[in-house]
Design an enzyme around this catalytic site. Structure first.
Site, PDB file in Angstrom:
ATOM      1  N   SER A 662       0.670   1.248  -0.965  1.00  0.00           N
ATOM      2  CA  SER A 662       1.992   1.387  -1.805  1.00  0.00           C
ATOM      3  C   SER A 662       2.927   0.627  -0.940  1.00  0.00           C
ATOM      4  O   SER A 662       4.044   0.012  -1.330  1.00  0.00           O
ATOM      5  CB  SER A 662       2.440   2.575  -2.074  1.00  0.00           C
ATOM      6  OG  SER A 662       2.767   3.458  -1.064  1.00  0.00           O
ATOM      7  N   LYS A 705      10.110   8.825  -4.434  1.00  0.00           N
ATOM      8  CA  LYS A 705      10.759   7.862  -3.428  1.00  0.00           C
ATOM      9  C   LYS A 705      12.006   7.325  -3.480  1.00  0.00           C
ATOM     10  O   LYS A 705      12.601   7.081  -2.617  1.00  0.00           O
ATOM     11  CB  LYS A 705       9.611   6.548  -3.326  1.00  0.00           C
ATOM     12  CG  LYS A 705       8.213   6.880  -3.073  1.00  0.00           C
ATOM     13  CD  LYS A 705       7.068   5.471  -3.425  1.00  0.00           C
ATOM     14  CE  LYS A 705       5.979   5.907  -2.779  1.00  0.00           C
ATOM     15  NZ  LYS A 705       4.811   4.798  -2.933  1.00  0.00           N
TER      16      LYS A 705
END
Length: 823
Positions: A662, A705
């Site tokens: 990611s 996140k």
């Protein structure tokens, strides 16, 4: 200047379920759905197939996540359908009159096992009471006396005849302790003495001896006839006893044979019981009072109240299905060997251990025989002996009760070996799909025994009918667990939380265990306020308190970031530095953490180096992302020149393993920044993986996140220019916290979706990325032009340096010197 990219609107940051759209006021008014299992059509179809396939080998493995309610589904769904199946028979263990150490199993009509046990007890008790009375009656005594007198008469006649023959020959027949004796007599008829015998002549003695031998032969013949008469007497006496006993036993037995005429095994057993009773009729002639007195306190050898001789007629009801409706469904939480296969108990008796058929105890397999046995696969695998024995039982189609103590030499005492019971059971195992895969791969017998896999999903589509079904499930859960019902604001928040768990706006979670815990916790907070119904604020409070109880590590990390112990910048711009986002798991809590990723570039030929990879602190997926990053760099800039550079990438202040791809797009941005010497805005955090074509691919944990970076920006001060750049494919996954949404509504925080690296680098640098022109260059003033020019410059330096090195080496060789030491 780079174009302005649109950020996500407030409505796109979270999916709401408006309470007004729910067609009810509270869950109390809802009718629970008829099916207790929602959203598992695939698994239900597989279970129905497995239940319908009665062929051996079609046992069921329900695979799914732990919180999806695997055991609950197996129990509720299978129980409901098992009620429509036929009830299996009762099973009993009885004494084996032919092989005493091998108790026989009896298959009895459902519900008749207890009746058989009761009937046998009453039967034996009745015999113990009636038989002594019959044998003590005048009628029996008269018949016995008649038989006895006939024998005595016959015996007397034989003896009288022998006595007369002896008298005729001048002898006397006498009886002593050793039996009959023939003695010579004198003229007065008295036994001769030794003196009389000495006065006899030799001829007289010889005649006397011949007569004595002849009489002794006749005496032997007489004794033979007497013994034959005794045997005949005993036969007649036994026949008389049997006739009397059969009269009593037969009357009672006829009733029981009529009762159990449909149970062939029971009829055979009753016949054997009758034969044994007639053979051991003497045991029944004793009065019950005498046996009872043996068990009274104070006696030197206490005995059980029921005579030991009568224990063999007891019936051990192993399985009683008198109250079972349909096929049994047994859930075994502790699959130890005795719990599954049963056991043989022992009783201490004068320092020794003994056992018999009455001490055989059933296991879960016996209880589930004819139905379903549900176990957790992981629990079963912890007991290796049980697992192997279970496979053997399924293969052989019978369940044996074996004594593990004797099998492993723990006990040396003699035990019994019960006859195995035919097994007709469907095993249902529940567990993680990974366990199923391991067993399927490494256990060849598992493939043959568990041919039905019911794969449970962890989410379902979010539609109006599914929302109502979930609301109905909430209503049923509140009823079942005596919780307060929810009003529609509370239901809407629970449903939103369900969407949050899936991280997909179009899905609802099927992890009902987590939802059930939330309902209990919300009920607690509603109880504190003494509210009649659970409302949205109570559910919200339960969610926040759940996080608060588990986020100590997250708070400590934020505190270190605020103190700049963990260095994260949220304002300004830096060359070769960007804020990446990662997800950390601390047991039951998941949270996002910003990471400072840096890059340094220099002249050289080593290429790209990841410090985390070189220090063995990164996983294979992260390494794959770096390799893809190198491929993109070549695709964009190596079309007309070789790429030569030294570049090192690093997750700063990372002290654990780094894995996942990611951050691959993030690392590409910081690499481009370092090469072009263009600063990146530190107020923007980045996440997303990248493909070889430069596409930004979706990642997981996007909500954690975003929240992680927002919290740091909030504590350090929101400037209105901060935000997070996410893959556009992840927009559907956004279920952001209300605090983040409020900040976005006020323009203090932003969420930008991007699809390509060009869009991302333009957002981060404020420069236009640039598009490759037909001549192989990028337009002036673009970031890619800066990167391309710098890479060309580095390539020229490397090329020039390489020539100078070659020339210098050649000159040194011509002069006879050493190029390596400068001599």
């Amino acid at each position: 200047m780079a174009r302005k990219f649109p950020e996500l609107s407030v409505k796109e940051l979270r999916a709401y379920i408006e309470p007004e759209t729910l067609p009810f006021e509270t869950t109390a008014s809802l009718e629970a759905p008829g099916d207790r299992v929602v959203g598992q059509e695939r698994a239900i179809d597989a279970i129905q197939f497995g239940m319908g396939m009665k062929t051996s080998g079609y046992n069921i493995f329900i695979a799914g996540p732990a919180k999806a309610g695997l055991t609950f589904m197996a129990k509720s769904f299978i129980e409901e359908r098992a009620r429509k199946e036929p009830t299996p028979p009762d099973w009993c263990y009885v004494f084996n009159f032919k092989e005493q150490d091998k108790p026989k199993c009896l298959k009895v009509t459902p519900g008749r096992g207890k009746a058989l046990k009761k009937d046998m007890n009453e039967f034996i008790d009745t015999l113990q009471a009636k038989i002594p009375e019959v044998f003590d009656s005048d009628d029996y005594r008269a018949k016995e006396s008649e038989v006895h007198q006939a024998f005595e008469k016959q015996r007397r006649e034989i003896i009288d005849e022998l006595s007369q023959q002896a008298k005729d020959q001048g002898f006397i027949l006498q009886f002593s302790q050793v039996g009959m004796v023939i003695i010579p007599a004198n003229k007065e008829g008295e036994p001769m003495t030794q003196e009389d015998l000495r006065h006899l002549g030799e001829e007289e003695r010889l005649v006397l001896r011949e007569k004595s031998d002849e009489l002794h032969e006749k005496m032997k013949e007489a004794i033979k006839h007497i013994r034959e008469a005794e045997a005949e007497f005993k036969d007649k006496h036994t026949k008389l006893d049997n006739e009397i006993a059969l009269f009593v036993v037969g009357q009672l037995m006829d009733t029981y044979e009529e009762t159990y005429k449909d149970d062939e095994q029971v009829l055979e057993y009753l016949k054997m019981v009758q034969e044994d009773i007639l053979e051991n009729i003497e045991d029944f002639k004793k009065k019950p009072e005498a046996a009872q007195q043996q068990g009274q306190p104070g006696t030197p050898f206490p005995m059980p109240t029921r005579e030991t001789a009568m224990r063999k007629y007891d019936v051990n009801v192993l399985i009683d299905n008198s109250e079972t409706e349909g096929a049994p469904v047994v859930i075994e939480s502790n699959p130890a060997y005795p719990n599954i296969f049963g056991s043989i108990e022992r009783q201490a008796w004068f320092g020794a251990l003994f056992t018999d058929h009455t001490m055989i105890k059933a296991g879960a397999l016996h209880k589930a025989n004819g139905g379903y046995l549900v176990m957790k696969a992981l629990d079963l695998l912890k007991w290796f002996v049980t697992y192997e024995a279970l496979k053997r039982a399924l293969r052989d189609g019978e369940v044996r009760i074996e004594d593990l103590g004797e099998l492993y030499g723990i006990f040396s005492t003699r035990t019994i070996r019960p006859e195995p019971i035919p097994l007709n059971v469907k095993i249902v195992l529940t567990g993680d799909p990974y366990i199923y895969q391991l067993l399927y791969t490494y256990d060849d017998r598992f493939q043959k025994l568990f041919k039905v896999k019911a794969h449970m999903d962890d989410q379902m589509d979010r539609s109006e009918d599914k929302l109502l079904q979930c609301a109905g499930m909430i209503s049923r859960y509140c009823e079942d667990h005596k919780l307060r019902h929810l009003d529609r604001t509370g239901v809407s928040r629970v449903l939103e939380y369900s969407v949050e768990l899936t991280e997909d706006r179009d899905k609802l979670t099927l992890e009902f265990g987590t939802i059930g815990d939330l309902l209990k916790e919300a009920n607690y907070f509603a109880g504190i306020e003494d509210c009649e119904f659970v409302k949205r604020e109570h559910v919200e409070q339960a969610i926040k308190k759940r996080i608060y109880r588990s986020n100590l590590i997250e708070e400590r990390m934020k505190e270190m970031m605020l103190k700049d112990i963990f260095w994260v910048e949220t304002t300004g711009g830096k060359v070769g530095q960007v804020n990446g986002l990662s997800v950390l798991m601390a047991g039951d809590h998941v949270f996002g953490r910003p990471n400072r990723i840096t890059c340094s570039v220099s002249v050289g030929r080593e290429g790209m180096i990841s410090i985390d990879r070189e220090s063995k602190m990164s996983g294979p997926t992260h390494t794959k992302g770096l390799i893809i990053l190198s491929s993109i760099l070549k695709d964009r800039f190596a079309h007309n020149k070789p790429i030569s550079l030294n570049a090192s990438l690093c997750f700063e202040q990372s002290y654990g393993m780094v894995d996942g791809d990611s951050a691959s797009s993030t690392e590409l941005y910081v690499l481009l920044s370092a090469i072009a010497d263009v600063p990146i805005k530190q107020g923007i955090a980045v996440t997303g993986s990248v493909s070889q074509k430069g596409e930004i691919q979706p990642i997981g944990g996007v909500n954690h996140k975003v929240k992680g970076f927002f919290d740091i920006c909030k504590h350090k001060g929101l400037t209105g220019k901060q935000g997070v750049m996410i893959p556009s494919k992840n927009v559907r996954n956004l279920m952001l916290d209300q605090e983040v949404i409020d900040a976005a509504k006020e323009g203090k925080f932003h969420i930008w979706p991007v699809s390509t690296i060009e869009e991302g680098i333009e957002l981060l640098t404020g420069m236009k990325a640039g598009k490759l022109q037909p001549d192989g260059t990028y337009p002036e003033g673009t970031l890619f032009r800066k990167v391309d020019d710098r890479l060309r410059e580095i390539a020229e330096i490397v090329k020039t340096f390489g020539k100078d090195s070659d020339n210098g080496r050649k000159s040194s060789e011509e002069e006879g010197g050493c190029s390596g030491c400068g001599a």
